[in-house]
Design a protein around this motif. Structure first.
Motif, PDB file in Angstrom:
ATOM      1  N   ASP A 156       3.455   1.696   6.940  1.00 62.50           N
ATOM      2  CA  ASP A 156       2.619   1.256   5.824  1.00 62.50           C
ATOM      3  C   ASP A 156       3.228   1.810   4.546  1.00 62.50           C
ATOM      4  OD1 ASP A 156       0.750   0.570   3.957  1.00 62.50           O
ATOM      5  OD2 ASP A 156      -0.951   1.550   4.923  1.00 62.50           O
ATOM      6  N   GLU A 158       2.833   1.178   1.497  1.00 59.22           N
ATOM      7  CA  GLU A 158       1.958   1.414   0.350  1.00 59.22           C
ATOM      8  C   GLU A 158       1.496   2.869   0.305  1.00 59.22           C
ATOM      9  OE1 GLU A 158      -1.683  -0.855  -1.961  1.00 59.22           O
ATOM     10  OE2 GLU A 158      -1.513  -1.071   0.211  1.00 59.22           O
ATOM     11  N   ARG A 159       1.486   3.539   1.456  1.00 60.12           N
ATOM     12  CA  ARG A 159       1.014   4.921   1.531  1.00 60.12           C
ATOM     13  C   ARG A 159       2.139   5.904   1.844  1.00 60.12           C
ATOM     14  NH1 ARG A 159      -4.598   4.238   5.070  1.00 60.12           N
ATOM     15  NH2 ARG A 159      -5.544   2.629   3.727  1.00 60.12           N
ATOM     16  N   HIS A 168       4.904   9.052  -4.092  1.00 59.16           N
ATOM     17  CA  HIS A 168       5.236   7.797  -3.421  1.00 59.16           C
ATOM     18  C   HIS A 168       6.736   7.557  -3.528  1.00 59.16           C
ATOM     19  CE1 HIS A 168       5.291   3.379  -2.733  1.00 59.16           C
ATOM     20  NE2 HIS A 168       4.227   3.632  -1.990  1.00 59.16           N
ATOM     21  N   ASN A 207      12.122  -3.608  -1.884  1.00 59.43           N
ATOM     22  CA  ASN A 207      11.542  -2.262  -1.861  1.00 59.43           C
ATOM     23  C   ASN A 207      11.202  -1.771  -0.465  1.00 59.43           C
ATOM     24  OD1 ASN A 207       9.198  -3.612  -1.142  1.00 59.43           O
ATOM     25  ND2 ASN A 207       8.186  -3.344  -3.118  1.00 59.43           N
ATOM     26  N   THR A 209       9.735  -3.581   1.970  1.00 60.74           N
ATOM     27  CA  THR A 209       8.569  -4.231   2.557  1.00 60.74           C
ATOM     28  C   THR A 209       8.831  -5.702   2.830  1.00 60.74           C
ATOM     29  OG1 THR A 209       7.538  -4.951   0.478  1.00 60.74           O
ATOM     30  CG2 THR A 209       7.136  -2.669   1.183  1.00 60.74           C
ATOM     31  N   ARG A 258       3.212  -7.959 -11.607  1.00 64.66           N
ATOM     32  CA  ARG A 258       3.807  -6.712 -12.084  1.00 64.66           C
ATOM     33  C   ARG A 258       4.857  -6.958 -13.141  1.00 64.66           C
ATOM     34  NH1 ARG A 258       3.961  -5.819  -6.066  1.00 64.66           N
ATOM     35  NH2 ARG A 258       1.989  -4.766  -5.585  1.00 64.66           N
ATOM     36  N   ASP A 298       0.207  -9.683  -1.347  1.00 69.02           N
ATOM     37  CA  ASP A 298       0.851  -8.370  -1.423  1.00 69.02           C
ATOM     38  C   ASP A 298       0.963  -7.790  -0.019  1.00 69.02           C
ATOM     39  OD1 ASP A 298       2.107  -6.586  -3.088  1.00 69.02           O
ATOM     40  OD2 ASP A 298       0.324  -5.381  -3.469  1.00 69.02           O
ATOM     41  N   GLU A 299       2.134  -7.834   0.566  1.00 65.18           N
ATOM     42  CA  GLU A 299       2.357  -7.345   1.926  1.00 65.18           C
ATOM     43  C   GLU A 299       3.216  -6.086   1.886  1.00 65.18           C
ATOM     44  OE1 GLU A 299       2.720  -6.199   5.434  1.00 65.18           O
ATOM     45  OE2 GLU A 299       1.480  -8.013   5.218  1.00 65.18           O
ATOM     46  N   TRP A 300       2.652  -4.955   2.337  1.00 63.21           N
ATOM     47  CA  TRP A 300       3.337  -3.667   2.284  1.00 63.21           C
ATOM     48  C   TRP A 300       3.855  -3.226   3.645  1.00 63.21           C
ATOM     49  CZ3 TRP A 300       4.777  -0.720  -1.859  1.00 63.21           C
ATOM     50  CH2 TRP A 300       4.273  -1.098  -3.105  1.00 63.21           C
TER      51      TRP A 300
END
Length: 398
Positions: A156, A158-159, A168, A207, A209, A258, A298-300
């Motif tokens: 994941d 995003e975390r 991060h 990035n 992902t 963004r 938005d797929e992380w």
């Protein structure tokens, strides 16, 4: 300023002033990286070593066929499915992290360190804007793959924090260029987005992902960096993760949101025009429809083959440890006698789609590199002579 003091009070006014000073300092910090538009030489940076590395660790999934994936089921003997279950799970190229071992990451780290030194080996300001753009995009990709690999099998993103950091992985200062510590977000937003006024640069930032523009199996090269970005743009816009729809909305990736202030000030007209330049027939119909734009996709999930798992499925599933303190990476993933089930599902789908598109006469830009079941070797070794950087006739090898 007097009116601000009257309305917000002295403390608020001082806070605003402090923010303005901080912003000015930040601007000055990145100003050194502004490319020259007139006075530059003919030096060229060669990234063939990075192309060789990418070709060994990236699976080219090909273009999306915009079909919703079938529901995945667990293997015999279990209801557990550890693969990615998102709508976009069969899109975007993948880094084969579950087979990447420590020495592979060491090679990537060494290459990242060598890239950091390039601006000190030549007059960086005299590189052409295209040369500098290719440099930043390659440095970003190298550092991203390194950071994700160091914390793998976290899935994941995003975390996910950077290795040995509380920040991060996109915010932590993971590279240093010309003495300036930089985060991945610094490279993207404070350097490239700031100094290259062209929305095509959006597609150069993988990035780590699935939801991001894809990672290529070759390095960016100044001589064709814009065509490479356009290729990535066509793949992204015509994928579900780039442009999708609901009955009442045109759903687009949050990567456009963004970049909204920088590239699409006249929202949503600007972003519609931009998408139209890359859209195929099906996607063009969606863009032309009179429905509002919603940047909510938005797929992380990590862009690997196994979603951070090497579960082989069934009652004989085994979990193995690796040298990086996690599970599901390294050649131990082959312990079960082949690719993990969730990797097989992805690979089988890619092959099935390629056959279907070939029969339909629409193979187009789909490229697939099939992996054998056994004896998978990722070779990122290089000759000793190529392991050193040389500057000859204005060329830097990296």
């Amino acid at each position: 300023m007097i009116k601000l003091i009257q309305v917000f009070g002295l403390a608020s006014a001082l806070a605003l002033a402090g923010q303005a000073v901080a912003q000015t300092e930040a601007d000055n910090r990145f100003e050194r990286f502004a490319p020259s538009t007139t006075d530059y030489g003919r030096s060229h940076v060669d990234y063939s070593t990075w192309t060789m590395m990418l070709s060994e660790i990236v699976l080219n999934v090909g273009y999306s066929d915009r079909r919703s994936p079938r529901r995945d089921v667990g293997a015999t003997g279990t209801r557990v499915f550890t693969g990615n279950t998102s709508r976009f799970r069969f899109e975007a190229n993948r880094v084969i992290y579950h087979l990447v071992e420590d020495f592979h990451l060491d090679a990537i780290t060494q290459y990242r360190q060598e890239l950091e030194q390039v601006p000190e080996q030549l007059n960086f300001a005299r590189l052409s804007p295209d040369e500098q753009l290719a440099y930043w995009l390659n440095l970003y990709t190298v550092a991203t793959i390194e950071q994700v690999g160091l914390v793998y099998p976290q899935n994941d993103m995003e975390r996910t924090r950077a290795a040995n950091s509380e920040l991060h992985y996109l915010d932590a200062p993971v590279v240093t260029v010309m003495g300036q510590p930089l985060s991945l977000n610094d490279i993207q937003y404070n350097i490239v987005y700031r100094f290259w006024d062209d929305p095509r640069v959006i597609y150069g930032f993988f990035n780590g992902t699935i939801g991001a523009p894809r990672v290529m199996r070759e390095a960016y090269d100044a001589s064709r960096v814009w065509s490479q970005l356009e290729s990535n743009g066509r793949e992204f816009v015509n994928s579900l993760r780039g442009v999708d729809n609901s009955p009442r909305s045109l759903i687009i990736s949050r990567h456009y949101e963004r970049a909204r202030d920088t590239f699409f000030p006249n929202w949503p007209e600007d972003v519609r025009d931009h998408l139209s330049a890359f859209a195929g027939e099906d996607v063009m119909e969606l863009i032309d429809s009179d429905i509002p734009v919603r940047p909510t996709s938005d797929e992380w999930g990590i862009a690997d083959m196994t979603n951070g798992s090497n579960r082989c499925g069934g009652s004989i599933s085994q979990t193995v440890s690796t040298g990086r303190g996690g599970t599901g990476s390294g050649r131990d993933a082959m312990f079960c006698g082949g690719l993990p089930d969730n990797a097989r599902i992805l690979l089988d789908f890619v092959v099935e789609r390629r056959i279907r598109q070939f029969r339909d006469g629409s193979l187009g830009n789909v490229y697939v590199r099939d992996l054998p079941d056994q004896n998978i070797v990722i070779d990122m070794s290089e000759d000793d002579d190529e392991n050193t950087e040389e500057e000859t006739d204005g060329e830097i090898s990296n």
